[in-house]
Design a protein around this motif. Sequence first.
Motif, PDB file in Angstrom:
ATOM      1  N   GLU A 137       0.788  -1.231   0.000  1.00  0.00           N
ATOM      2  CA  GLU A 137       0.000   0.000   0.000  1.00  0.00           C
ATOM      3  C   GLU A 137       0.819   1.280   0.000  1.00  0.00           C
ATOM      4  OE1 GLU A 137      -2.919  -0.266   3.137  1.00  0.00           O
ATOM      5  OE2 GLU A 137      -4.276  -1.370   1.825  1.00  0.00           O
ATOM      6  N   ASP A 138       2.043   1.235   0.516  1.00  0.00           N
ATOM      7  CA  ASP A 138       2.841   2.456   0.569  1.00  0.00           C
ATOM      8  C   ASP A 138       3.769   2.598  -0.645  1.00  0.00           C
ATOM      9  OD1 ASP A 138       4.576   0.412   1.159  1.00  0.00           O
ATOM     10  OD2 ASP A 138       5.442   1.355   2.940  1.00  0.00           O
ATOM     11  N   SER A 139       3.580   1.767  -1.649  1.00  0.00           N
ATOM     12  CA  SER A 139       4.433   1.790  -2.838  1.00  0.00           C
ATOM     13  C   SER A 139       3.762   2.521  -3.995  1.00  0.00           C
ATOM     14  CB  SER A 139       4.762   0.359  -3.274  1.00  0.00           C
ATOM     15  OG  SER A 139       5.387   0.341  -4.543  1.00  0.00           O
ATOM     16  N   GLY A 140       4.552   3.220  -4.788  1.00  0.00           N
ATOM     17  CA  GLY A 140       4.038   3.872  -5.989  1.00  0.00           C
ATOM     18  C   GLY A 140       3.610   2.889  -7.064  1.00  0.00           C
ATOM     19  N   TRP A 141       4.008   1.608  -6.910  1.00  0.00           N
ATOM     20  CA  TRP A 141       3.601   0.563  -7.851  1.00  0.00           C
ATOM     21  C   TRP A 141       2.267  -0.063  -7.470  1.00  0.00           C
ATOM     22  CZ3 TRP A 141       6.474  -0.644 -12.181  1.00  0.00           C
ATOM     23  CH2 TRP A 141       7.776  -0.122 -12.240  1.00  0.00           C
ATOM     24  N   CYS A 142       1.756   0.302  -6.314  1.00  0.00           N
ATOM     25  CA  CYS A 142       0.545  -0.323  -5.784  1.00  0.00           C
ATOM     26  C   CYS A 142      -0.689   0.051  -6.609  1.00  0.00           C
ATOM     27  CB  CYS A 142       0.352   0.111  -4.324  1.00  0.00           C
ATOM     28  SG  CYS A 142      -1.096  -0.605  -3.522  1.00  0.00           S
ATOM     29  N   VAL A 143      -1.691  -0.803  -6.549  1.00  0.00           N
ATOM     30  CA  VAL A 143      -2.950  -0.545  -7.255  1.00  0.00           C
ATOM     31  C   VAL A 143      -3.694   0.661  -6.687  1.00  0.00           C
ATOM     32  CG1 VAL A 143      -3.266  -2.923  -7.995  1.00  0.00           C
ATOM     33  CG2 VAL A 143      -4.184  -2.212  -5.782  1.00  0.00           C
ATOM     34  N   LEU A 144      -3.202   1.239  -5.602  1.00  0.00           N
ATOM     35  CA  LEU A 144      -3.807   2.454  -5.047  1.00  0.00           C
ATOM     36  C   LEU A 144      -3.382   3.716  -5.791  1.00  0.00           C
ATOM     37  CD1 LEU A 144      -3.485   1.928  -1.186  1.00  0.00           C
ATOM     38  CD2 LEU A 144      -5.597   1.989  -2.525  1.00  0.00           C
ATOM     39  N   ARG A 145      -2.178   3.718  -6.368  1.00  0.00           N
ATOM     40  CA  ARG A 145      -1.662   4.994  -6.874  1.00  0.00           C
ATOM     41  C   ARG A 145      -0.822   4.896  -8.142  1.00  0.00           C
ATOM     42  NH1 ARG A 145       0.429   4.022  -2.122  1.00  0.00           N
ATOM     43  NH2 ARG A 145      -0.720   5.701  -1.155  1.00  0.00           N
ATOM     44  N   TYR A 146      -0.755   3.732  -8.757  1.00  0.00           N
ATOM     45  CA  TYR A 146       0.085   3.563  -9.939  1.00  0.00           C
ATOM     46  C   TYR A 146      -0.423   4.410 -11.117  1.00  0.00           C
ATOM     47  CZ  TYR A 146       2.591   1.333 -13.777  1.00  0.00           C
ATOM     48  OH  TYR A 146       3.384   1.102 -14.874  1.00  0.00           O
ATOM     49  N   ARG A 147       0.514   4.992 -11.855  1.00  0.00           N
ATOM     50  CA  ARG A 147       0.192   5.684 -13.111  1.00  0.00           C
ATOM     51  C   ARG A 147       1.248   5.258 -14.129  1.00  0.00           C
ATOM     52  NH1 ARG A 147      -3.400   9.983 -11.535  1.00  0.00           N
ATOM     53  NH2 ARG A 147      -2.976  10.746  -9.423  1.00  0.00           N
ATOM     54  N   GLY A 148       0.833   4.564 -15.141  1.00  0.00           N
ATOM     55  CA  GLY A 148       1.807   4.127 -16.128  1.00  0.00           C
ATOM     56  C   GLY A 148       1.309   2.941 -16.927  1.00  0.00           C
ATOM     57  N   ARG A 149       2.251   2.269 -17.570  1.00  0.00           N
ATOM     58  CA  ARG A 149       1.939   1.126 -18.406  1.00  0.00           C
ATOM     59  C   ARG A 149       1.307   0.015 -17.575  1.00  0.00           C
ATOM     60  NH1 ARG A 149       6.606  -2.448 -21.441  1.00  0.00           N
ATOM     61  NH2 ARG A 149       5.250  -4.137 -22.187  1.00  0.00           N
ATOM     62  N   LEU A 150       0.226  -0.547 -18.100  1.00  0.00           N
ATOM     63  CA  LEU A 150      -0.550  -1.531 -17.355  1.00  0.00           C
ATOM     64  C   LEU A 150      -0.211  -2.963 -17.753  1.00  0.00           C
ATOM     65  CD1 LEU A 150      -4.010   0.223 -17.602  1.00  0.00           C
ATOM     66  CD2 LEU A 150      -2.561   0.123 -15.578  1.00  0.00           C
ATOM     67  N   LYS A 151      -0.530  -3.877 -16.876  1.00  0.00           N
ATOM     68  CA  LYS A 151      -0.435  -5.298 -17.177  1.00  0.00           C
ATOM     69  C   LYS A 151      -1.597  -5.689 -18.090  1.00  0.00           C
ATOM     70  CE  LYS A 151      -0.658  -9.834 -14.890  1.00  0.00           C
ATOM     71  NZ  LYS A 151       0.527 -10.420 -15.550  1.00  0.00           N
ATOM     72  N   LYS A 152      -1.294  -6.383 -19.173  1.00  0.00           N
ATOM     73  CA  LYS A 152      -2.359  -6.860 -20.053  1.00  0.00           C
ATOM     74  C   LYS A 152      -2.963  -8.117 -19.471  1.00  0.00           C
ATOM     75  CE  LYS A 152      -3.546  -8.049 -24.789  1.00  0.00           C
ATOM     76  NZ  LYS A 152      -3.081  -8.168 -26.194  1.00  0.00           N
ATOM     77  N   MET A 153      -4.287  -8.158 -19.387  1.00  0.00           N
ATOM     78  CA  MET A 153      -4.986  -9.299 -18.814  1.00  0.00           C
ATOM     79  C   MET A 153      -5.980  -9.866 -19.815  1.00  0.00           C
ATOM     80  SD  MET A 153      -5.816  -7.970 -14.956  1.00  0.00           S
ATOM     81  CE  MET A 153      -4.517  -7.381 -13.873  1.00  0.00           C
ATOM     82  N   SER A 154      -6.301 -11.132 -19.657  1.00  0.00           N
ATOM     83  CA  SER A 154      -7.343 -11.722 -20.498  1.00  0.00           C
ATOM     84  C   SER A 154      -8.708 -11.182 -20.101  1.00  0.00           C
ATOM     85  CB  SER A 154      -7.318 -13.247 -20.380  1.00  0.00           C
ATOM     86  OG  SER A 154      -7.464 -13.651 -19.028  1.00  0.00           O
ATOM     87  N   LYS A 155      -8.868 -10.909 -18.811  1.00  0.00           N
ATOM     88  CA  LYS A 155     -10.100 -10.275 -18.330  1.00  0.00           C
ATOM     89  C   LYS A 155     -10.018  -8.775 -18.564  1.00  0.00           C
ATOM     90  CE  LYS A 155     -10.719 -13.613 -14.589  1.00  0.00           C
ATOM     91  NZ  LYS A 155     -10.897 -13.801 -13.136  1.00  0.00           N
ATOM     92  N   LEU A 156     -11.175  -8.138 -18.664  1.00  0.00           N
ATOM     93  CA  LEU A 156     -11.201  -6.678 -18.757  1.00  0.00           C
ATOM     94  C   LEU A 156     -10.728  -6.087 -17.438  1.00  0.00           C
ATOM     95  CD1 LEU A 156     -12.028  -4.060 -20.274  1.00  0.00           C
ATOM     96  CD2 LEU A 156     -14.308  -4.336 -19.243  1.00  0.00           C
TER      97      LEU A 156
END
Length: 215
Positions: A137-156
Motif C-alpha cells: 500500500e505504501d508503494s508507488g507501484w501499488c494498485v492504489l496509486r500507480y500511473r503508467g503502463r498496465l499489465k495486459k490481462m485476459s479479463k477486462l
Amino acid sequence: MNYFVVGDVHGCFYTLKKLLQHWDSDRQQLIFVGDYINKGKHSQQVVKLIRNLERKYPGTVCLKGNHEYEMVRYIERNIPENMIKDNFRNTLDHYDLKEKYRDDLKWMKKLPLYHENEALYITHAGVNWLNFRKFKEDSGWCVLRYRGRLKKMSKLQVFGHTPTESKHPEFNKTFNALNIDSGAGHFDAMSAVLIDELGKIKKTYTETIKKEDYR
C-alpha cells in the motif's frame, strides 16, 4: 448478472446521486473503484450514501482508493495539521473522522484493494505491467496509486485514479483496460460503465459535476 462500475467520486454527492439514477439495482451489481472523499464539498454524505447502499444491497463492492488510504494514515499516525495536504485538511474541517465519524474511518481502512470475477479485474489505479508490489500500500507501484503502463490481462481490467483527457471513460485495446476516472477530482465529470457478464462494455454514463458539489 451485469455490473455497474462507478469511477472516482471525490466528495461530489449530488453528482453521484444523479449518476446512480442509471443503475438498475435488480439486475446490476454495483461496484465502486474508490476515492470517495476529498476535493468535493460532501465527503461525509458520499460515504453515508455508499455505506447505506452496501447495507441495502449486500453484493455491492467498495474498493479502497489512495485518498481513503492516506486519510487513515494521517489520522492513525496523528500527523500534525500543518503537514496534512490541503484537500484532506479541508475535508476534516467538516467531516470529523477523528471522533464523530470514526466508524467511517474504520470502514475505509478495511476496504479491499481489488475485486475479481469471471469477467473483470477491478482496482483503484490499475495493475502495473511488471505485476510488482501491486498490493504494497505504501508503494508507488501499488494498485492504489500507480500511473503508467498496465499489465495486459485476459479479463477486462477496470480502474480509475488517473483522469482521462476526454473526460469520459476510455478503453485501451492494447492492454484490454478501461479507465473510468473522468475527472470528478477536478470538478469535470463523473462516470459509470455498464459491463455484461462476459466483460463486454455495454454502455457508459457520464455526468458533469454539479455546482453544488464544489461551490
